[in-house]
Design a protein around this motif. Structure first.
Motif, PDB file in Angstrom:
ATOM      1  N   ALA A 238     -25.467  17.638 -28.853  1.00  0.00           N
ATOM      2  CA  ALA A 238     -26.269  16.905 -27.870  1.00  0.00           C
ATOM      3  C   ALA A 238     -26.461  17.737 -26.604  1.00  0.00           C
ATOM      4  O   ALA A 238     -27.538  17.724 -25.994  1.00  0.00           O
ATOM      5  N   ALA A 239     -25.424  18.466 -26.203  1.00  0.00           N
ATOM      6  CA  ALA A 239     -25.534  19.320 -25.020  1.00  0.00           C
ATOM      7  C   ALA A 239     -26.581  20.404 -25.220  1.00  0.00           C
ATOM      8  O   ALA A 239     -27.365  20.708 -24.316  1.00  0.00           O
ATOM      9  N   ALA A 240     -26.605  20.999 -26.402  1.00  0.00           N
ATOM     10  CA  ALA A 240     -27.596  22.042 -26.683  1.00  0.00           C
ATOM     11  C   ALA A 240     -29.015  21.486 -26.642  1.00  0.00           C
ATOM     12  O   ALA A 240     -29.956  22.184 -26.260  1.00  0.00           O
ATOM     13  N   ARG A 241     -29.162  20.222 -27.031  1.00  0.00           N
ATOM     14  CA  ARG A 241     -30.491  19.600 -26.999  1.00  0.00           C
ATOM     15  C   ARG A 241     -30.922  19.241 -25.585  1.00  0.00           C
ATOM     16  O   ARG A 241     -32.114  19.296 -25.261  1.00  0.00           O
ATOM     17  N   THR A 242     -29.969  18.849 -24.736  1.00  0.00           N
ATOM     18  CA  THR A 242     -30.332  18.291 -23.433  1.00  0.00           C
ATOM     19  C   THR A 242     -30.291  19.296 -22.295  1.00  0.00           C
ATOM     20  O   THR A 242     -30.871  19.042 -21.235  1.00  0.00           O
ATOM     21  N   LEU A 243     -29.613  20.439 -22.486  1.00  0.00           N
ATOM     22  CA  LEU A 243     -29.533  21.421 -21.400  1.00  0.00           C
ATOM     23  C   LEU A 243     -30.910  22.012 -21.131  1.00  0.00           C
ATOM     24  O   LEU A 243     -31.581  22.489 -22.042  1.00  0.00           O
ATOM     25  N   ASN A 244     -31.307  21.994 -19.871  1.00  0.00           N
ATOM     26  CA  ASN A 244     -32.605  22.571 -19.524  1.00  0.00           C
ATOM     27  C   ASN A 244     -32.520  24.090 -19.468  1.00  0.00           C
ATOM     28  O   ASN A 244     -33.307  24.794 -20.075  1.00  0.00           O
TER      29      ASN A 244
ATOM     30  N   GLY B  30     -25.419  25.498 -33.063  1.00  0.00           N
ATOM     31  CA  GLY B  30     -25.952  24.426 -32.230  1.00  0.00           C
ATOM     32  C   GLY B  30     -26.687  24.971 -31.021  1.00  0.00           C
ATOM     33  O   GLY B  30     -27.783  24.506 -30.679  1.00  0.00           O
ATOM     34  N   ILE B  31     -26.110  25.977 -30.374  1.00  0.00           N
ATOM     35  CA  ILE B  31     -26.751  26.590 -29.207  1.00  0.00           C
ATOM     36  C   ILE B  31     -28.053  27.267 -29.607  1.00  0.00           C
ATOM     37  O   ILE B  31     -29.100  27.075 -28.973  1.00  0.00           O
ATOM     38  N   ARG B  32     -28.011  28.052 -30.662  1.00  0.00           N
ATOM     39  CA  ARG B  32     -29.134  28.919 -31.031  1.00  0.00           C
ATOM     40  C   ARG B  32     -30.235  28.215 -31.808  1.00  0.00           C
ATOM     41  O   ARG B  32     -31.272  28.816 -32.084  1.00  0.00           O
ATOM     42  N   THR B  33     -30.003  26.946 -32.146  1.00  0.00           N
ATOM     43  CA  THR B  33     -31.065  26.126 -32.745  1.00  0.00           C
ATOM     44  C   THR B  33     -31.370  24.910 -31.882  1.00  0.00           C
ATOM     45  O   THR B  33     -32.071  24.000 -32.326  1.00  0.00           O
TER      46      THR B  33
ATOM     47  N   PHE C 291     -27.334  28.908 -20.964  1.00  0.00           N
ATOM     48  CA  PHE C 291     -26.959  28.746 -22.364  1.00  0.00           C
ATOM     49  C   PHE C 291     -25.762  29.625 -22.719  1.00  0.00           C
ATOM     50  O   PHE C 291     -24.962  29.264 -23.590  1.00  0.00           O
ATOM     51  N   ARG C 292     -25.635  30.761 -22.060  1.00  0.00           N
ATOM     52  CA  ARG C 292     -24.434  31.573 -22.289  1.00  0.00           C
ATOM     53  C   ARG C 292     -23.200  30.845 -21.775  1.00  0.00           C
ATOM     54  O   ARG C 292     -22.152  30.835 -22.430  1.00  0.00           O
ATOM     55  N   GLN C 293     -23.316  30.233 -20.601  1.00  0.00           N
ATOM     56  CA  GLN C 293     -22.196  29.466 -20.060  1.00  0.00           C
ATOM     57  C   GLN C 293     -21.834  28.310 -20.984  1.00  0.00           C
ATOM     58  O   GLN C 293     -20.655  28.032 -21.222  1.00  0.00           O
TER      59      GLN C 293
END
Length: 253
Positions: free
Chosen positions: A230-236, A57-60, A147-149
């Motif tokens: 959703a977090a991975a999509r919305t995090l700036n 999720g994070i990496r895509t 993104f690491r956090q």
């Protein structure tokens, strides 16, 4: 492909993302805790499958669900069993190979979505350039500490869920702390829903029984994982890697 033949851009964050996605699909990442086992090889158990899906999720940027929906990761879905090495065979290998091939498009989409944010300078006054950043040693996904956090927070939350909670206070604190790893996308009224569902509550508080662990896995996939995606999509995550070492000195924010 060796580093000498791998194509590079002049924006190292894109190269880091590209390498992150290679690890997800082909190479794995033993540096991470828990380690990422590569999809092409399969997963040793369902926890590693759960952890891989979260890392994907994070990496895509959440686009993994365009190929593998959370429901596909459920027990008895027909897919999860093919992802586990305990059920390895030619059919399982074929299924994983096809998923790797299909996820290429999801990875490309994440690359395009992230591209406008990858605005690192090409060269500093000291002469350091994009080529001084080594994607193989960069520890921040997408070369972004945010993104690491997020990745670490989500992984830690899943570890806690997997082991269960000693009492209702520990469970309540865990739910409360989901705000950060979901980037504020936690379902409304989640704790009330848990407390109002005695079988689920018992499973979350039962740390040893295998049946409870299965319920916690299902809860993680059905309820927690959509919020993580959703977090991975919305995090700036606009802050770039800031290291005092020579490797990343050119990319201080």
């Amino acid at each position: 492909m060796t580093e000498s033949t791998r194509a590079r851009t002049t924006r190292p964050a894109l190269d880091v993302l590209d390498r992150d996605q290679d690890r997800l699909l082909y190479d794995g990442d033993a540096r991470r805790e828990p380690p990422i086992q590569p999809l092409t090889d399969g997963f040793d158990d369902v926890f590693y499958a759960l952890s891989w899906y979260q890392a994907a999720g994070i990496r895509t940027l959440g686009n993994v669900e365009k190929v593998i929906e959370p429901s596909d990761m459920m027990p008895m879905s027909g897919l999860l069993e093919k992802l586990l090495t305990v059920n390895d065979g030619r059919e399982s290998e074929y299924v994983r190979r096809r998923l790797v091939e299909q996820l290429d498009s999801a990875c490309d989409l994440a690359y395009r979505q992230f591209r406008p944010r990858a605005s690192e300078r090409v060269e500093t006054d000291e002469g350091e350039t994009w080529s001084d950043v080594d994607p193989d040693v960069e520890s921040n996904p997408l070369m972004r500490p945010a993104f690491r956090q997020l990745d670490q927070g989500q992984a830690a939350a899943l570890i806690d869920l997997w082991t269960g909670f000693k009492d209702r206070e520990a469970l309540g604190r865990w739910v409360r702390n989901l705000s950060t790893p979901t980037n504020g996308e936690k379902p409304d009224g989640l704790l009330d829903e848990i407390v109002g569902n005695p079988p689920l509550l018992d499973a979350l508080l039962e740390q040893d029984a295998e049946t409870a662990k299965v319920t916690r896995y299902r809860f993680g996939i059905a309820v927690v994982m959509p919020s993580f995606l959703a977090a991975a999509r919305t995090l700036n995550g606009g802050e770039r890697t800031d290291s005092s070492g020579a490797t990343h000195g050119a990319w201080k924010s």
